[in-house]
Design a protein around this motif. Structure first.
Motif, short mmCIF file in Angstrom:
data_model
loop_
_atom_site.label_atom_id
_atom_site.label_comp_id
_atom_site.label_asym_id
_atom_site.label_seq_id
_atom_site.Cartn_x
_atom_site.Cartn_y
_atom_site.Cartn_z
N THR A 196 -76.01 -58.61 -49.58
CA THR A 196 -74.60 -58.53 -49.96
C THR A 196 -74.21 -59.84 -50.63
O THR A 196 -74.32 -60.91 -50.03
CB THR A 196 -73.71 -58.27 -48.73
N LEU A 197 -73.78 -59.74 -51.86
CA LEU A 197 -73.40 -60.92 -52.64
C LEU A 197 -71.89 -61.08 -52.62
O LEU A 197 -71.13 -60.16 -52.95
CB LEU A 197 -73.88 -60.74 -54.08
N LYS A 198 -71.45 -62.26 -52.20
CA LYS A 198 -70.01 -62.57 -52.18
C LYS A 198 -69.77 -63.84 -52.98
O LYS A 198 -70.53 -64.80 -52.87
CB LYS A 198 -69.52 -62.77 -50.74
N PHE A 199 -68.73 -63.82 -53.77
CA PHE A 199 -68.32 -65.03 -54.49
C PHE A 199 -66.80 -65.14 -54.44
O PHE A 199 -66.08 -64.17 -54.65
CB PHE A 199 -68.84 -65.03 -55.93
N LEU A 251 -67.23 -59.02 -54.61
CA LEU A 251 -68.14 -58.60 -53.56
C LEU A 251 -69.01 -57.46 -54.08
O LEU A 251 -68.49 -56.48 -54.63
CB LEU A 251 -67.35 -58.13 -52.33
N VAL A 252 -70.32 -57.60 -53.95
CA VAL A 252 -71.25 -56.54 -54.35
C VAL A 252 -72.17 -56.27 -53.17
O VAL A 252 -72.79 -57.19 -52.63
CB VAL A 252 -72.09 -56.93 -55.58
N GLN A 253 -72.30 -55.01 -52.82
CA GLN A 253 -73.09 -54.63 -51.66
C GLN A 253 -74.37 -53.92 -52.08
O GLN A 253 -74.49 -53.48 -53.24
CB GLN A 253 -72.25 -53.75 -50.73
N ALA A 312 -67.26 -70.64 -53.37
CA ALA A 312 -68.27 -70.20 -52.41
C ALA A 312 -69.04 -69.01 -52.97
O ALA A 312 -68.43 -68.00 -53.35
CB ALA A 312 -67.61 -69.83 -51.09
N ILE A 313 -70.37 -69.15 -53.03
CA ILE A 313 -71.25 -68.04 -53.42
C ILE A 313 -72.27 -67.89 -52.30
O ILE A 313 -73.03 -68.82 -52.02
CB ILE A 313 -71.96 -68.30 -54.75
N THR A 314 -72.29 -66.73 -51.66
CA THR A 314 -73.20 -66.53 -50.54
C THR A 314 -73.97 -65.23 -50.70
O THR A 314 -73.53 -64.30 -51.36
CB THR A 314 -72.43 -66.50 -49.19
N TYR A 315 -75.14 -65.23 -50.05
CA TYR A 315 -76.04 -64.08 -50.07
C TYR A 315 -76.32 -63.74 -48.61
O TYR A 315 -77.01 -64.48 -47.92
CB TYR A 315 -77.33 -64.44 -50.81
N ASN A 316 -75.73 -62.64 -48.16
CA ASN A 316 -75.76 -62.32 -46.72
C ASN A 316 -75.21 -63.48 -45.90
O ASN A 316 -75.78 -63.90 -44.89
CB ASN A 316 -77.17 -61.97 -46.26
#
Length: 627
Positions: free
Chosen positions: A41-44, A71-73, A106-110
């Motif tokens: 799950t990609l969140k930015f 948000l991309v799941q 903030a850019i996070t991956y899971n």
């Protein structure tokens, strides 16, 4: 080469290896290819990117991205829309972990930051297809598999993975065709695009980024590409792409869309809700039209009613409307998103990333694969008919001009030796300066994916060039030496040949260094020409009385040292030649006296130092560019 035409059988060693596995692959490869998709799950949130204005005297900064969130799941395709300069590629590069500089947010991956493990499970397809034109589709994917897949897989398993990609992307019909390029006809544009996508799919990525995957393709081919991506997403991958102007059929294959204008987000959300959203804030198309065209009109500041309202005002209105109507809910969703726990994904647990191997293969494995690939690709360039004909023509011309020159014609003989040192200074240098500038984009692409170490590439590139660098001057000397009537003994012949080969390798190293330092083909060519002309004039043949303030050039001149060594290959201190007074010492002849026959070992050592030093400079220059 005609499209779809297979390459000759003697070039098909790798294809044969693949064919031997094909029966086994047909049943096993898809299972290997589809297993272990680790959902990401990609969140930015509030992503901001600024650059310094080039011509600004006040250190002013230009905002490229201005607080973009999304948000991309797993299982979703996010499309980035916007006009040129809107920030699509910048955002895509930032999300792919490839953007340095003044990036905030903030850019996070899971819920974890970008890491080596995440990089290994990410695919990034650039806008342009940087592929080696003389390799077949199978060879391209097989070499990539050998480089990018980990050592836990055997060579056979890697071959099966490559075959699985070929089947998945429907490249079977063109698998034995060369990829082609600007000057070589190969597969079609759509097939070439699928090969680029296939290179990234080899690592079975959980997260896939694509920059303009349908650029330059007709609508039918573009739809086939996006359909293949839709199938990949349905298998649990997270896919993000920047796309310029999709058709309506393609547009409705996306799950989510982000609309950008001058770095500002005008919309983020589901594709199915986008038209209702803009209708709700007063922007309704007057005629039935492609939703993507409508969104691009809005991003360009064009009001749907055709009014002449200020474009900047329209863009500001849309940006404010998005912040007031949707951004708050999106941020709440980002903050409250709970990721489902999984047991198999080591990149979801930051504690294991510390022990994650940075490179999928060893240095020696990388070197051997890169060497094989380089030899297979560059044999067409290195041993092209034009280059061989050029060298043979010059050798024959020199041999005829100096045909069986008399031993008493010392000026002619020294002129031939100087010509040899000069020609084999210019020729390899001008060939080598284009090496790194031409391959820069390819190198950037593969290095950014963590495919191999820079040192393994650099050494393999040098070794792969040796066949041409050694074969062509050997051919030249073999023809010219005997035609010109130089000393007819094996010792003198091989002495001359070894000196010339050393000179060629030094000139090649200097060309590599110049190309790596400048990284611009035209500028490097101009610099090389000026440098070689300086070496030529200071080489000791044309000018014997060089002014002291510029005489230092000879100490860095390849031609000076190679000319001295070539003289030493034919003459020694006590040799004589017929002159007006009877017999004179060769060492006293004007064009030889200035250079001198002594100091042969010193000249050889100087060239050896330059051979190593130039390549070291080239390597450090490549490191400086961030490759």
């Amino acid at each position: 080469m005609e499209r779809g035409k297979e390459r000759p059988q003697h070039h098909a060693s790798i294809e044969q290896e693949m064919l031997d596995l094909e029966i086994q692959t047909a049943t096993e490869a898809p299972a290997i290819f589809k297993e272990a998709i680790r959902p990401v799950t990609l969140k930015f949130e509030d992503v901001v990117y600024k650059i310094k204005q080039k011509n600004s005297t006040k250190n002013e900064e230009k905002v490229i991205l201005n607080g973009v969130s999304g948000l991309v799941q797993p299982g979703e395709i996010l499309a980035m829309l916007g006009p040129s300069g809107s920030g699509k590629t910048t955002l895509l590069t930032a999300l792919g972990g490839r953007l340095d500089g003044r990036l905030s947010g903030a850019i996070t991956y899971n819920n974890k930051p970008f890491s080596n493990a995440m990089k290994r499970n990410t695919g990034f397809v650039t806008q342009d297809d940087f592929l080696y034109p003389h390799l077949t589709v199978t060879e391209t994917l097989f070499y990539t598999a050998l480089l990018r897949l980990p050592n836990t897989l055997s060579k056979a398993k890697k071959a099966m993975q490559a075959e699985a990609v070929i089947i998945q992307l429907e490249l079977t019909k063109c698998k034995n065709s060369v990829v082609g390029g600007e000057f070589l006809r190969g597969v079609s544009g759509g097939e070439r695009r699928r090969v680029s996508i296939g290179q990234e799919l080899l690592v079975n990525p959980s997260l896939l980024f694509l920059d303009e995957p349908t650029s330059g393709l007709d609508s039918t081919t573009a739809q086939q590409i996006v359909s293949a991506l839709w199938d990949l997403a349905s298998g649990g991958r997270t896919i993000v792409m920047a796309i310029h102007q999709p058709s309506s059929r393609i547009f409705y294959m996306f799950h989510k869309v982000v609309l950008l204008s001058e770095g500002n987000c005008l919309y983020f959300g589901k594709v199915s809700e986008v038209m209702d959203y803009f209708s709700g804030i007063g922007y309704v198309p007057l005629v039935a039209m492609n939703p993507a065209d409508f969104l691009l009109d809005l991003a360009n500041g064009l009001a749907p009613d055709g009014s002449h309202e200020n474009k900047s005002k329209v863009k500001q209105s849309l940006a404010l409307a998005y912040k007031h109507n949707r951004l708050y809910n999106l941020k709440a969703q980002l903050q409250g998103e709970q990721l489902q726990e999984t047991n198999s994904s080591h990149f979801q647990d930051g504690s294991e990333d510390k022990n994650f191997a940075k490179w999928p293969s060893t240095w020696w494995q990388q070197f051997s694969v890169l060497l094989r690939r380089g030899l297979k690709e560059r044999r067409h360039e290195s041993f092209s008919g034009s280059q061989i004909n050029q060298v043979v023509a010059v050798a024959l011309l020199a041999g005829l001009l100096w045909w069986q020159s008399n031993i008493s014609h010392l000026q002619d003989r020294t002129g031939l030796l100087f010509f040899m040192s000069e020609f084999w200074g210019f020729f390899p240098l001008l060939q080598a300066i284009f090496t790194f500038p031409q391959e820069r984009k390819m190198l950037e692409k593969e290095r950014s994916s963590g495919t191999f170490m820079l040192s393994s590439y650099f050494i393999s590139r040098i070794v792969a060039d040796l066949p041409m660098e050694l074969a062509l001057p050997t051919l030249f000397v073999t023809i010219t030496y005997w035609m010109a009537g130089l000393k007819p003994t094996a010792g003198h012949f091989f002495h001359t040949l070894l000196v010339l080969l050393l000179s060629v390798l030094v000139a090649q190293g200097m060309g590599l260094a110049l190309g790596a330092l400048v990284m611009d083909q035209k500028k490097a060519a101009v610099l090389a020409s000026v440098l070689m002309v300086s070496f030529l004039l200071a080489g000791g043949f044309f000018v014997q009385h060089v002014p002291a303030f510029i005489a230092w050039i000879k100490y860095i001149s390849i031609i000076n040292y190679s000319y001295k060594l070539l003289l030493g290959s034919q003459y020694n201190e006590n040799d004589t030649y017929p002159c007006d007074s009877g017999l004179c010492l060769v060492r006293d002849f004007p064009s030889i006296k200035h250079v001198g026959l002594s100091g042969q070992i010193g000249a050889a050592v100087a060239l050896a130092i330059m051979l190593v030093g130039c390549r070291l400079i080239a390597y450090l220059a490549l490191m400086r560019t961030g490759l």
